[in-house]
Design an enzyme around this catalytic site. Structure first.
Site, mmCIF file in Angstrom:
data_model
loop_
_atom_site.group_PDB
_atom_site.id
_atom_site.type_symbol
_atom_site.label_atom_id
_atom_site.label_comp_id
_atom_site.label_asym_id
_atom_site.label_seq_id
_atom_site.Cartn_x
_atom_site.Cartn_y
_atom_site.Cartn_z
ATOM 1 N N ILE A 13 -59.583 -19.175 -44.500
ATOM 2 C CA ILE A 13 -61.029 -19.876 -44.037
ATOM 3 C C ILE A 13 -62.182 -18.572 -44.203
ATOM 4 O O ILE A 13 -63.268 -18.898 -44.361
ATOM 5 C CB ILE A 13 -60.654 -20.132 -42.440
ATOM 6 C CG1 ILE A 13 -59.843 -21.448 -42.512
ATOM 7 C CG2 ILE A 13 -62.129 -20.719 -41.977
ATOM 8 C CD1 ILE A 13 -59.231 -21.524 -40.947
ATOM 9 N N SER A 126 -59.045 -23.150 -31.886
ATOM 10 C CA SER A 126 -58.180 -23.995 -32.545
ATOM 11 C C SER A 126 -57.932 -25.328 -31.501
ATOM 12 O O SER A 126 -57.748 -24.990 -30.432
ATOM 13 C CB SER A 126 -56.629 -23.412 -32.854
ATOM 14 O OG SER A 126 -55.867 -24.553 -33.051
ATOM 15 N N TYR A 151 -48.907 -18.412 -29.907
ATOM 16 C CA TYR A 151 -50.022 -18.157 -30.790
ATOM 17 C C TYR A 151 -50.975 -19.072 -30.086
ATOM 18 O O TYR A 151 -52.390 -18.700 -29.941
ATOM 19 C CB TYR A 151 -49.795 -18.980 -32.155
ATOM 20 C CG TYR A 151 -51.059 -19.463 -32.641
ATOM 21 C CD1 TYR A 151 -51.383 -20.708 -33.031
ATOM 22 C CD2 TYR A 151 -51.952 -18.603 -33.405
ATOM 23 C CE1 TYR A 151 -52.618 -21.269 -33.308
ATOM 24 C CE2 TYR A 151 -53.309 -18.991 -33.900
ATOM 25 C CZ TYR A 151 -53.441 -20.303 -34.127
ATOM 26 O OH TYR A 151 -54.342 -20.924 -34.387
ATOM 27 N N LYS A 155 -55.167 -18.300 -28.339
ATOM 28 C CA LYS A 155 -56.596 -18.919 -28.475
ATOM 29 C C LYS A 155 -56.930 -19.214 -27.153
ATOM 30 O O LYS A 155 -58.261 -19.145 -26.792
ATOM 31 C CB LYS A 155 -56.352 -20.027 -29.424
ATOM 32 C CG LYS A 155 -55.835 -19.612 -30.769
ATOM 33 C CD LYS A 155 -56.893 -18.670 -31.423
ATOM 34 C CE LYS A 155 -56.634 -18.420 -32.741
ATOM 35 N NZ LYS A 155 -57.723 -17.440 -33.584
ATOM 36 N N ASN A 201 -47.341 -25.267 -43.023
ATOM 37 C CA ASN A 201 -48.283 -26.282 -43.032
ATOM 38 C C ASN A 201 -48.185 -27.389 -44.097
ATOM 39 O O ASN A 201 -47.673 -27.068 -45.332
ATOM 40 C CB ASN A 201 -49.703 -25.864 -43.187
ATOM 41 C CG ASN A 201 -50.175 -24.843 -41.922
ATOM 42 O OD1 ASN A 201 -50.688 -23.939 -42.127
ATOM 43 N ND2 ASN A 201 -49.835 -25.449 -40.617
ATOM 44 N N PHE A 220 -41.696 -34.632 -41.291
ATOM 45 C CA PHE A 220 -41.153 -34.281 -39.975
ATOM 46 C C PHE A 220 -41.523 -35.181 -38.778
ATOM 47 O O PHE A 220 -42.509 -35.140 -38.223
ATOM 48 C CB PHE A 220 -41.406 -32.790 -39.486
ATOM 49 C CG PHE A 220 -41.081 -31.640 -40.207
ATOM 50 C CD1 PHE A 220 -41.909 -30.733 -40.413
ATOM 51 C CD2 PHE A 220 -39.908 -31.720 -40.638
ATOM 52 C CE1 PHE A 220 -41.471 -29.624 -41.218
ATOM 53 C CE2 PHE A 220 -39.613 -30.848 -41.551
ATOM 54 C CZ PHE A 220 -40.245 -29.708 -41.652
HETATM 55 C C1 WQD Z 1 -49.226 -31.150 -39.890
HETATM 56 C C2 WQD Z 1 -48.183 -32.238 -39.785
HETATM 57 C C3 WQD Z 1 -45.900 -31.763 -39.213
HETATM 58 C C4 WQD Z 1 -44.810 -29.539 -42.936
HETATM 59 C C5 WQD Z 1 -51.060 -26.089 -37.330
HETATM 60 C C6 WQD Z 1 -51.186 -25.410 -36.042
HETATM 61 C C7 WQD Z 1 -52.469 -25.426 -35.401
HETATM 62 C C8 WQD Z 1 -53.615 -25.203 -36.541
HETATM 63 C C9 WQD Z 1 -53.455 -26.213 -37.622
HETATM 64 C C10 WQD Z 1 -54.282 -22.797 -36.604
HETATM 65 C C11 WQD Z 1 -47.047 -32.268 -38.362
HETATM 66 C C12 WQD Z 1 -46.066 -32.247 -40.626
HETATM 67 C C13 WQD Z 1 -45.655 -30.250 -41.795
HETATM 68 C C14 WQD Z 1 -44.064 -30.229 -43.634
HETATM 69 C C15 WQD Z 1 -44.400 -32.216 -42.347
HETATM 70 N N1 WQD Z 1 -53.523 -23.954 -37.139
HETATM 71 N N2 WQD Z 1 -45.577 -31.506 -41.706
HETATM 72 N N3 WQD Z 1 -43.816 -31.451 -43.012
HETATM 73 O O1 WQD Z 1 -48.719 -28.183 -36.772
HETATM 74 O O2 WQD Z 1 -50.811 -29.898 -37.010
HETATM 75 O O3 WQD Z 1 -51.196 -27.512 -36.921
HETATM 76 O O4 WQD Z 1 -52.075 -25.860 -38.330
HETATM 77 O O5 WQD Z 1 -55.042 -22.972 -35.594
HETATM 78 O O6 WQD Z 1 -52.677 -24.341 -34.549
HETATM 79 O O7 WQD Z 1 -50.032 -25.519 -35.240
HETATM 80 O O8 WQD Z 1 -50.281 -28.332 -38.917
HETATM 81 O O9 WQD Z 1 -49.805 -28.669 -41.262
HETATM 82 O O10 WQD Z 1 -47.983 -27.611 -39.952
HETATM 83 O O11 WQD Z 1 -48.667 -29.934 -39.818
HETATM 84 O O12 WQD Z 1 -44.124 -33.391 -41.856
HETATM 85 O O13 WQD Z 1 -43.089 -29.620 -44.431
HETATM 86 O O14 WQD Z 1 -47.616 -32.342 -40.920
HETATM 87 O O15 WQD Z 1 -44.880 -32.144 -38.733
HETATM 88 O O16 WQD Z 1 -47.251 -33.537 -38.276
HETATM 89 P P1 WQD Z 1 -50.304 -28.652 -37.327
HETATM 90 P P2 WQD Z 1 -49.135 -28.480 -40.036
#
Ligand code: WQD
Length: 339
Positions: A13, A126, A151, A155, A201, A220
């Protein structure tokens, strides 16, 4: 020309925000410890913007290094602070590293601001501060829930530190931007997300699977209380997010704040499920992705997406790029770095 220090400015970012600031005629100074970024990003920033800001490789926990950098860069008017560790899972395994890195760095910056009369500060926060909201969409008045990870707690505590500092020092002006899910890449495909190791992510995991770097995407969770059973998030294009920082900075520079500590939800206001993201990725990029439905990931929330009314009306910012553009740009970037 306003001079802005961007910490974490070679990160995902941060680098997109640096490009936006340079193109808006800001003078930029970059600090980054390269723990989750690469020095070559500076070459890409120069390629895109035609400018090469001064870059200091340092860790903001190193107080003397921070002091020396500020001495070498007189006239800094404001700071945008991205530099932090951000892997949720890692923070559970290494909480002390996260509290030290994310909070000590913030405190060192605030001390320098106090000593040098720097008043304007934009903080990378966040949506994670909300946890699993009771009501959707999430507004800025939605209560902060106990953080789901160290984490997320850094924040929440970071915002508390800023709120207390703003109470103690009325000249300090702070805006915290609570990001939802940043995805995508600059249209040039010269900068983008560079996850280290196996991506946590969703979108980088999708693009790496499509590029053949990962055998299969696991979705997931398939039994959530959502239209297709998969979890819902508010994905926002990283360039929309970068532009929000420039607008927040101008609000501070032009003394438009209603109070000296403000926070805004920075999302699109639209929720998309994991399967929607997968299907959209396949459609816009005309490919088939190897994925399978799997169990839930511990710690995940079921649904979270933003009410963006306050950012739209008060901050004067609105996301303009849609999910298709996010996923097209993400794939264009992945193809370039996988060449
Ligand atoms: C998104 C969705 C997963 C990987 C994170 C941080 C948050 C912020 C944004 C910083 C979820 C699903 C993921 C995979 C999947 N970051 N997934 N298979 O967890 O919403 O947020 O990033 O500030 O603090 O927690 O983002 O991209 O990890 O997951 O199904 O291989 O995709 O379960 O539902 P998340 P994510």
């Amino acid at each position: 020309m306003a001079k802005v220090l961007v910490t974490g400015g070679l990160g995902y970012i941060g680098s997109h925000t640096v490009v936006t600031l340079l193109q808006q005629n800001f003078e930029v100074v970059i600090v980054d410890d390269l723990s989750n970024s690469q020095a070559s990003v500076l070459d890409r920033v120069e390629q895109i913007s035609g400018q090469r800001p001064p870059f200091y490789q340092l860790n903001l926990c190193d107080e003397s290094a921070v002091e020396q950098m500020f001495d070498k860069e007189p006239g800094i008017d404001s700071i945008i602070h991205f530099a932090a560790s951000k892997a949720v899972g890692e923070s559970v395994a290494k909480p002390l590293l996260y509290y030290k890195n994310n909070l000590l760095s913030l405190i060192h910056l605030l001390e320098q601001m106090n000593q040098r009369g720097i008043t304007d500060f934009v903080f990378s926060s966040s949506c994670t501060v909300y946890g699993q909201p009771d009501k959707l969409p999430v507004t800025e008045q939605s209560p902060m829930k106990p953080a789901e990870s160290p984490y997320g707690n850094t924040k929440q505590v970071g915002e508390q530190i800023l709120q207390d500092a703003c109470r103690a020092y009325p000249s300090l002006q702070v805006i915290a931007l609570r990001y939802f899910n940043p995805v995508g890449a600059h249209e040039s495909a010269l900068i983008g997300e560079l996850p280290t190791g196996v991506p946590n992510n969703l979108v980088p995991f999708i693009t790496q699977t499509a590029a053949g770097l990962r055998p299969q995407l696991k979705v997931f969770g398939q039994d959530y209380d959502t239209p297709d059973g998969t979890a819902v998030r508010d994905y926002i294009h990283v360039v929309d997010l970068a532009e929000a920082h420039e607008i927040a900075l101008r609000r501070l520079m032009n003394d438009k704040q209603k109070e000296n500590f403000e926070f805004f939800n920075i999302g699109t206001g639209e929720g998309h499920s994991v399967l929607e993201v997968v299907k959209t990725f396949e459609k816009v990029n005309d490919l088939s992705l190897n994925y399978e439905l799997a169990d839930r990931r511990p710690g995940d929330v079921e649904q979270v997406y933003a009410d963006t009314h306050y950012a739209n009306t008060e901050l004067g910012w609105k996301a303009t790029r849609n999910l298709e553009e996010m996923l097209t740009s993400a794939w264009k970037w992945q193809k370039r770095i996988s060449q």
